[in-house]
Write an enzyme that holds these catalytic residues in place. Structure first.
Site, PDB file in Angstrom:
ATOM      1  N   SER A  86       0.825  -1.201   0.000  1.00  0.00           N
ATOM      2  CA  SER A  86       0.000   0.000   0.000  1.00  0.00           C
ATOM      3  C   SER A  86       0.858   1.250   0.000  1.00  0.00           C
ATOM      4  CB  SER A  86      -0.918   0.033   1.222  1.00  0.00           C
ATOM      5  OG  SER A  86      -1.683   1.224   1.189  1.00  0.00           O
TER       6      SER A  86
ATOM      7  N   GLU B  19      -9.985   1.836   4.226  1.00  0.00           N
ATOM      8  CA  GLU B  19      -9.749   2.988   3.331  1.00  0.00           C
ATOM      9  C   GLU B  19     -11.081   3.498   2.749  1.00  0.00           C
ATOM     10  OE1 GLU B  19      -6.582   2.294   0.331  1.00  0.00           O
ATOM     11  OE2 GLU B  19      -8.015   2.920  -1.182  1.00  0.00           O
TER      12      GLU B  19
ATOM     13  N   ARG C 226     -39.199 -16.774  13.815  1.00  0.00           N
ATOM     14  CA  ARG C 226     -38.687 -17.915  13.026  1.00  0.00           C
ATOM     15  C   ARG C 226     -39.348 -19.214  13.489  1.00  0.00           C
ATOM     16  NH1 ARG C 226     -33.666 -19.226  13.880  1.00  0.00           N
ATOM     17  NH2 ARG C 226     -33.212 -20.086  11.827  1.00  0.00           N
TER      18      ARG C 226
ATOM     19  N   LYS D 215      -4.348  -6.967   3.385  1.00  0.00           N
ATOM     20  CA  LYS D 215      -4.375  -5.815   2.461  1.00  0.00           C
ATOM     21  C   LYS D 215      -5.820  -5.505   2.033  1.00  0.00           C
ATOM     22  CE  LYS D 215      -3.116  -2.493  -0.283  1.00  0.00           C
ATOM     23  NZ  LYS D 215      -3.928  -2.351  -1.400  1.00  0.00           N
TER      24      LYS D 215
ATOM     25  N   HIS E  71      -7.387  -3.663   4.823  1.00  0.00           N
ATOM     26  CA  HIS E  71      -6.825  -2.306   4.782  1.00  0.00           C
ATOM     27  C   HIS E  71      -7.648  -1.460   3.818  1.00  0.00           C
ATOM     28  CE1 HIS E  71      -4.437   0.635   2.507  1.00  0.00           C
ATOM     29  NE2 HIS E  71      -3.726   0.854   3.613  1.00  0.00           N
ATOM     30  N   ASN E  72      -7.927  -2.005   2.641  1.00  0.00           N
ATOM     31  CA  ASN E  72      -8.685  -1.248   1.644  1.00  0.00           C
ATOM     32  C   ASN E  72     -10.131  -1.015   2.089  1.00  0.00           C
ATOM     33  OD1 ASN E  72      -6.323  -1.471   0.188  1.00  0.00           O
ATOM     34  ND2 ASN E  72      -7.361  -1.815  -1.748  1.00  0.00           N
TER      35      ASN E  72
HETATM   36  C1  6PG Z   1      -3.243   1.267  -1.656  1.00  0.00           C
HETATM   37  C2  6PG Z   1      -4.558   1.473  -2.358  1.00  0.00           C
HETATM   38  C3  6PG Z   1      -4.518   0.881  -3.729  1.00  0.00           C
HETATM   39  C4  6PG Z   1      -5.579   1.442  -4.646  1.00  0.00           C
HETATM   40  C5  6PG Z   1      -6.950   0.977  -4.309  1.00  0.00           C
HETATM   41  C6  6PG Z   1      -8.021   1.784  -4.995  1.00  0.00           C
HETATM   42  O1  6PG Z   1      -3.308   0.692  -0.581  1.00  0.00           O
HETATM   43  O2  6PG Z   1      -2.198   1.690  -2.158  1.00  0.00           O
HETATM   44  O3  6PG Z   1      -5.580   0.880  -1.637  1.00  0.00           O
HETATM   45  O4  6PG Z   1      -4.540  -0.501  -3.580  1.00  0.00           O
HETATM   46  O5  6PG Z   1      -5.516   2.816  -4.666  1.00  0.00           O
HETATM   47  O6  6PG Z   1      -7.037  -0.352  -4.737  1.00  0.00           O
HETATM   48  O7  6PG Z   1      -9.156   1.044  -4.904  1.00  0.00           O
HETATM   49  P1  6PG Z   1     -10.482   1.425  -5.615  1.00  0.00           P
HETATM   50  O8  6PG Z   1     -10.173   1.667  -7.065  1.00  0.00           O
HETATM   51  O9  6PG Z   1     -11.359   0.230  -5.417  1.00  0.00           O
HETATM   52  O10 6PG Z   1     -10.976   2.658  -4.950  1.00  0.00           O
END
Ligand code: 6PG
Length: 471
Positions: A129, A190, A445, A183, A186-187
């Site tokens: 990242s 994000e 249920r 990872k 992490h996203n």
């Molecule tokens: C990172 C980012 C990288 C990328 C994303 C964008 O950690 O460097 O997360 O992996 O910018 O994948 O994701 P989207 O296109 O789904 O917003």
């Protein structure tokens, strides 16, 4: 041919090239391979001062690497990774290491690792990242795979990673696909942070009537305090950026339809499979999707017009908005880490959450001052089930809770959509509730489907012969 290179990179696009330049800067002898001669030419130009070279023949590239070979892939995730592995396989020896550094789905990584281990080849799924800048000058790196094989990669990865207080932002994550899993989460975090900032922007422009200059100042102030983060910094700077075409702000000229590449969706999908709720992350994923229905939104805005009212006490509201942001940022990390906690048990990843918080402190997109608190919380209590349960975090949450509630109340009163903020608060309220109304779900249920229920006063499962009340 003499084997001379410590590592070889396949895929010399911006990320692969920048990472190779970073390795070369750190004194490692590395080389590259790409099917596209233009990419090879570009590496030669950018890497002239390091004498960085690349091969046009895969065989020559493989022969040039020291044993065990370390071959890193930075190619688009998906079938291309499989086809590169297929080409590589006959050229490799037992003990060689393939490191997939793209955003591959963790289930693909698991499958590839098992297939290659049958042939004696180590396969690493490694999240990186930090974008292009990070790759060039220090990313956060999340490698997962065979622990002993990690020994052959440790030195080079530690050298190229970002550093915080001298600590490298890389650590061995765990076996199998754990690196790609971490990872992915992490996203997911994000996505949640970005959505929260977008909602704060909407509250400022709509509920407070702020100009872009004022919004810039608020993000700047927040970034100078406990909300300091890379994404906050980026967001602040967007509000100062002028459009060359119109002379106005570029942000006002960008279509309000968000795109995504899939890692957020995967995080949501896995959380549902593991039955581990991460609603704020889910809302961030869903709201990007909802934004794509522009024509429908435009039409419905005419069917359900609502007069936009602004908040009365703007000064008090902006203070509360900072608190709501902090509350929701804590909640986003808490949900992501809770998912990692569950995945660690379900997939036997044996994750060390304090080390993960430690390597997210620098280099990556979600790096933030608050990660230091998370790192300390998990370091103190390695078995911490949920961040909310940490005493230090709890005292912060209690202090900012009234502000969080008021932001949700005000936004709801004026009809402004705040899916991520609202879900963070509801998630918190659900988790801190001793007695949820789930007993009624169980009764329903059992009533219509004889699905049985558990009792509060006895062990076992029960069924009642429910009597429909005659009207
Ligand atoms: C990172 C980012 C990288 C990328 C994303 C964008 O950690 O460097 O997360 O992996 O910018 O994948 O994701 P989207 O296109 O789904 O917003």
């Amino acid at each position: 041919m003499e084997s001379k290179y410590t590592l070889g990179m396949i895929g010399l696009g911006t990320m692969g090239r920048n990472l190779l330049l970073n390795m070369a800067d750190n004194g490692f002898a590395v080389t590259g391979y790409d099917k596209d001669p233009n990419m090879i030419q570009k590496l030669k130009e950018d890497g002239a001062k390091h004498n960085l070279n690349a091969y046009e023949s895969l065989e020559d590239f493989i022969q040039s690497l020291e044993l065990p070979r370390r071959i890193m892939l930075l190619v688009p995730a998906g079938p291309i990774v499989d086809s590169v592995i297929k080409e590589l396989e006959p050229l490799l020896d037992k003990g060689d290491i393939i490191i997939d550094s793209g955003n591959s789905h963790f289930t693909d990584t698991s499958r590839r690792a098992i297939e290659l281990s049958d042939k004696g080849i180590h396969f690493f799924g490694m999240g990186i990242s930090g974008g292009e800048e990070g790759a060039r000058f220090g990313p956060s790196i999340m490698p997962g795979g065979d622990k002993t094989a990690y020994g052959a990669m440790k030195e080079i990865l530690e050298a190229v990673s970002a550093k915080v207080n001298g600590d490298p932002c890389v650590t061995y994550i765990g076996p199998g696909a754990s690196g790609h899993f971490v990872k992915m989460v992490h996203n997911g975090i994000e996505y949640a942070m970005m959505q929260l900032m977008a909602e704060a922007y909407d509250l400022m422009r709509t509920a407070l009537g702020y100009s872009n200059e004022q919004i810039f100042s608020v993000f700047e102030e927040w970034n100078n305090g406990r909300l300091q983060s890379f994404l906050m910094e980026v967001t602040r700077d967007i509000f100062a950026f002028k459009d060359e075409v119109t002379g106005g702000f570029l942000i006002d000229m960008i279509k309000d339809e968000a795109k995504s590449k899939g890692t957020g969706k995967w995080t949501t999908q896995v959380s549902v499979d593991l039955q581990l709720p991460i609603p704020t992350i889910n809302e961030a994923v869903t709201t990007r999707d909802l934004s794509k229905y522009k024509t429908l939104r435009v039409n419905l805005s005419k069917t359900y017009p609502e007069e936009k009212v602004t908040v009365e006490n703007k000064e008090a509201f902006i203070v509360e908005l900072e608190q709501a942001m902090y509350f929701s940022v804590i909640t986003s990390y808490a949900q992501g880490l809770h998912l990692l906690w569950q995945a660690s048990a379900s997939y036997e990843y044996d994750l060390n959450l304090h080390e993960i918080a430690q390597i997210w402190r620098g280099g990556c997109i979600i790096r933030a001052a608050f990660l230091e608190d998370i790192y300390q919380a998990y370091k103190k209590q390695p078995d911490l089930e949920h961040l909310y349960a940490d005493a230090g975090i709890a005292s912060k949450m209690k202090e900012i809770l009234p502000g969080m509630r008021n932001v949700v109340i005000e936004a709801t009163k004026i009809g402004l959509a705040i899916p991520a903020f609202a879900s963070a608060l509801t998630y918190f309220d659900s988790l801190r509730t001793e007695k949820l109304p789930a007993n009624l779900i169980q009764a329903q249920r059992d009533f219509f489907g004889a699905h049985k229920f558990e009792r509060t006063d006895a062990e076992g499962v029960f069924h009642a012969i429910w009597n429909p009340v005659k009207a």
